[in-house]
Design a protein around this motif. Sequence first.
Motif, PDB file in Angstrom:
ATOM      1  N   ASP A 131       5.315  19.536   2.875  1.00 51.41           N
ATOM      2  CA  ASP A 131       6.442  19.887   2.011  1.00 51.41           C
ATOM      3  C   ASP A 131       7.238  21.068   2.561  1.00 51.41           C
ATOM      4  OD1 ASP A 131       4.632  21.892   1.469  1.00 51.41           O
ATOM      5  OD2 ASP A 131       4.832  21.766  -0.702  1.00 51.41           O
ATOM      6  N   THR A 132       6.650  21.822   3.483  1.00 51.09           N
ATOM      7  CA  THR A 132       7.411  22.893   4.121  1.00 51.09           C
ATOM      8  C   THR A 132       8.473  22.320   5.060  1.00 51.09           C
ATOM      9  OG1 THR A 132       5.787  23.092   5.900  1.00 51.09           O
ATOM     10  CG2 THR A 132       5.506  24.537   4.004  1.00 51.09           C
ATOM     11  N   TRP A 133       8.271  21.083   5.521  1.00 43.82           N
ATOM     12  CA  TRP A 133       9.244  20.447   6.415  1.00 43.82           C
ATOM     13  C   TRP A 133      10.298  19.671   5.639  1.00 43.82           C
ATOM     14  CZ3 TRP A 133       4.373  18.411   8.996  1.00 43.82           C
ATOM     15  CH2 TRP A 133       3.849  19.370   9.866  1.00 43.82           C
ATOM     16  N   TRP A 134       9.874  18.869   4.663  1.00 42.18           N
ATOM     17  CA  TRP A 134      10.828  18.008   3.972  1.00 42.18           C
ATOM     18  C   TRP A 134      11.048  18.392   2.513  1.00 42.18           C
ATOM     19  CZ3 TRP A 134       6.523  15.431   6.321  1.00 42.18           C
ATOM     20  CH2 TRP A 134       5.443  15.250   5.466  1.00 42.18           C
ATOM     21  N   GLY A 135      10.415  19.451   2.056  1.00 40.66           N
ATOM     22  CA  GLY A 135      10.619  19.908   0.685  1.00 40.66           C
ATOM     23  C   GLY A 135       9.726  19.173  -0.303  1.00 40.66           C
ATOM     24  N   ALA A 136       9.685  19.709  -1.494  1.00 39.18           N
ATOM     25  CA  ALA A 136       8.871  19.112  -2.554  1.00 39.18           C
ATOM     26  C   ALA A 136       9.713  18.114  -3.341  1.00 39.18           C
ATOM     27  CB  ALA A 136       8.338  20.217  -3.469  1.00 39.18           C
ATOM     28  N   GLY A 137       9.078  17.434  -4.253  1.00 37.16           N
ATOM     29  CA  GLY A 137       9.792  16.500  -5.117  1.00 37.16           C
ATOM     30  C   GLY A 137       9.851  15.095  -4.566  1.00 37.16           C
ATOM     31  N   VAL A 138      10.988  14.445  -4.768  1.00 32.45           N
ATOM     32  CA  VAL A 138      11.139  13.029  -4.422  1.00 32.45           C
ATOM     33  C   VAL A 138      10.902  12.783  -2.936  1.00 32.45           C
ATOM     34  CG1 VAL A 138      12.756  11.091  -4.399  1.00 32.45           C
ATOM     35  CG2 VAL A 138      12.695  12.622  -6.354  1.00 32.45           C
ATOM     36  N   ALA A 139      11.377  13.676  -2.076  1.00 34.44           N
ATOM     37  CA  ALA A 139      11.174  13.494  -0.629  1.00 34.44           C
ATOM     38  C   ALA A 139       9.689  13.444  -0.291  1.00 34.44           C
ATOM     39  CB  ALA A 139      11.861  14.606   0.150  1.00 34.44           C
ATOM     40  N   GLY A 140       8.889  14.261  -0.965  1.00 29.79           N
ATOM     41  CA  GLY A 140       7.447  14.251  -0.738  1.00 29.79           C
ATOM     42  C   GLY A 140       6.803  12.927  -1.137  1.00 29.79           C
ATOM     43  N   TYR A 141       7.259  12.373  -2.244  1.00 29.58           N
ATOM     44  CA  TYR A 141       6.721  11.080  -2.688  1.00 29.58           C
ATOM     45  C   TYR A 141       7.140   9.966  -1.727  1.00 29.58           C
ATOM     46  CZ  TYR A 141       5.949  13.744  -6.931  1.00 29.58           C
ATOM     47  OH  TYR A 141       5.548  14.701  -7.823  1.00 29.58           O
ATOM     48  N   THR A 165       0.833  -1.202   0.000  1.00 24.68           N
ATOM     49  CA  THR A 165       0.000   0.000   0.000  1.00 24.68           C
ATOM     50  C   THR A 165       0.866   1.249   0.000  1.00 24.68           C
ATOM     51  OG1 THR A 165      -1.766  -1.162   1.154  1.00 24.68           O
ATOM     52  CG2 THR A 165      -1.826   1.237   1.217  1.00 24.68           C
ATOM     53  N   GLY A 166       1.944   1.234   0.783  1.00 25.74           N
ATOM     54  CA  GLY A 166       2.848   2.380   0.813  1.00 25.74           C
ATOM     55  C   GLY A 166       3.475   2.650  -0.544  1.00 25.74           C
ATOM     56  N   ILE A 167       3.952   1.616  -1.198  1.00 27.31           N
ATOM     57  CA  ILE A 167       4.574   1.779  -2.514  1.00 27.31           C
ATOM     58  C   ILE A 167       3.555   2.278  -3.544  1.00 27.31           C
ATOM     59  CG2 ILE A 167       5.632   0.526  -4.440  1.00 27.31           C
ATOM     60  CD1 ILE A 167       6.962  -1.274  -2.263  1.00 27.31           C
ATOM     61  N   LEU A 168       2.382   1.644  -3.567  1.00 32.51           N
ATOM     62  CA  LEU A 168       1.357   2.055  -4.534  1.00 32.51           C
ATOM     63  C   LEU A 168       0.858   3.475  -4.260  1.00 32.51           C
ATOM     64  CD1 LEU A 168      -0.680  -1.263  -4.909  1.00 32.51           C
ATOM     65  CD2 LEU A 168       0.929  -0.242  -6.550  1.00 32.51           C
ATOM     66  N   SER A 169       0.790   3.870  -3.000  1.00 32.68           N
ATOM     67  CA  SER A 169       0.351   5.227  -2.668  1.00 32.68           C
ATOM     68  C   SER A 169       1.378   6.264  -3.108  1.00 32.68           C
ATOM     69  CB  SER A 169       0.104   5.353  -1.169  1.00 32.68           C
ATOM     70  OG  SER A 169      -0.978   4.544  -0.787  1.00 32.68           O
ATOM     71  N   ALA A 170       2.657   5.944  -2.953  1.00 32.69           N
ATOM     72  CA  ALA A 170       3.699   6.853  -3.425  1.00 32.69           C
ATOM     73  C   ALA A 170       3.618   7.016  -4.940  1.00 32.69           C
ATOM     74  CB  ALA A 170       5.075   6.335  -3.014  1.00 32.69           C
ATOM     75  N   ILE A 171       3.399   5.910  -5.645  1.00 34.30           N
ATOM     76  CA  ILE A 171       3.253   5.977  -7.099  1.00 34.30           C
ATOM     77  C   ILE A 171       2.015   6.778  -7.473  1.00 34.30           C
ATOM     78  CG2 ILE A 171       2.798   4.586  -9.174  1.00 34.30           C
ATOM     79  CD1 ILE A 171       4.554   2.378  -7.842  1.00 34.30           C
ATOM     80  N   TRP A 172       0.910   6.541  -6.748  1.00 37.03           N
ATOM     81  CA  TRP A 172      -0.317   7.304  -7.008  1.00 37.03           C
ATOM     82  C   TRP A 172      -0.079   8.797  -6.800  1.00 37.03           C
ATOM     83  CZ3 TRP A 172      -4.607   8.423  -9.189  1.00 37.03           C
ATOM     84  CH2 TRP A 172      -5.423   9.415  -8.680  1.00 37.03           C
ATOM     85  N   LEU A 231      -3.706  15.849   4.489  1.00 40.47           N
ATOM     86  CA  LEU A 231      -3.362  17.229   4.847  1.00 40.47           C
ATOM     87  C   LEU A 231      -1.928  17.315   5.357  1.00 40.47           C
ATOM     88  CD1 LEU A 231      -6.635  18.532   6.530  1.00 40.47           C
ATOM     89  CD2 LEU A 231      -5.562  19.367   4.432  1.00 40.47           C
ATOM     90  N   LEU A 232      -1.515  16.326   6.134  1.00 38.86           N
ATOM     91  CA  LEU A 232      -0.133  16.285   6.611  1.00 38.86           C
ATOM     92  C   LEU A 232       0.828  16.239   5.425  1.00 38.86           C
ATOM     93  CD1 LEU A 232       2.033  15.876   8.892  1.00 38.86           C
ATOM     94  CD2 LEU A 232       1.674  13.439   8.532  1.00 38.86           C
ATOM     95  N   LEU A 233       0.515  15.410   4.449  1.00 39.28           N
ATOM     96  CA  LEU A 233       1.380  15.300   3.276  1.00 39.28           C
ATOM     97  C   LEU A 233       1.357  16.562   2.421  1.00 39.28           C
ATOM     98  CD1 LEU A 233       0.622  11.628   2.278  1.00 39.28           C
ATOM     99  CD2 LEU A 233       2.774  12.520   3.158  1.00 39.28           C
ATOM    100  N   ILE A 234       0.178  17.142   2.253  1.00 44.55           N
ATOM    101  CA  ILE A 234       0.057  18.331   1.417  1.00 44.55           C
ATOM    102  C   ILE A 234       0.835  19.496   2.017  1.00 44.55           C
ATOM    103  CG2 ILE A 234      -1.570  20.102   0.629  1.00 44.55           C
ATOM    104  CD1 ILE A 234      -3.614  17.770   0.300  1.00 44.55           C
TER     105      ILE A 234
END
Length: 90
Positions: free
Chosen positions: A70-80, A11-18, A64-67
């Motif tokens: 990005d102010t904590w961990w940055g956008a891009g690959v880290a967000g995924y 689920t974690g892998i598929l959610s990151a891809i989604w 909402l935490l994920l959205i």
Amino acid sequence: MSPLIAIAITTGILSAIWGWIAVALGLISWVGFLGCTSYFASSGGYKALLQTMLCNVSGMLWALLLIHGDTWWGAGVAGYMMTGVVATLM
């Protein structure tokens, strides 16, 4: 490995891809999390309705935490990657 851990990791892998696909296609990514939590909660009846509603609220809070995370961990690959981690924890 237990089936529950295998499902969590998958689920974690598929959610990151989604998350990546949704952003790439201009879709609303958190809607996918609502569908995922509803799927795992649905078993029929009043109890299932309550579980689905609680899971949807939980999914919205995680999204909402994920959205806003990005102010904590940055956008891009880290967000995924964080999307995959959060989906695994859910």
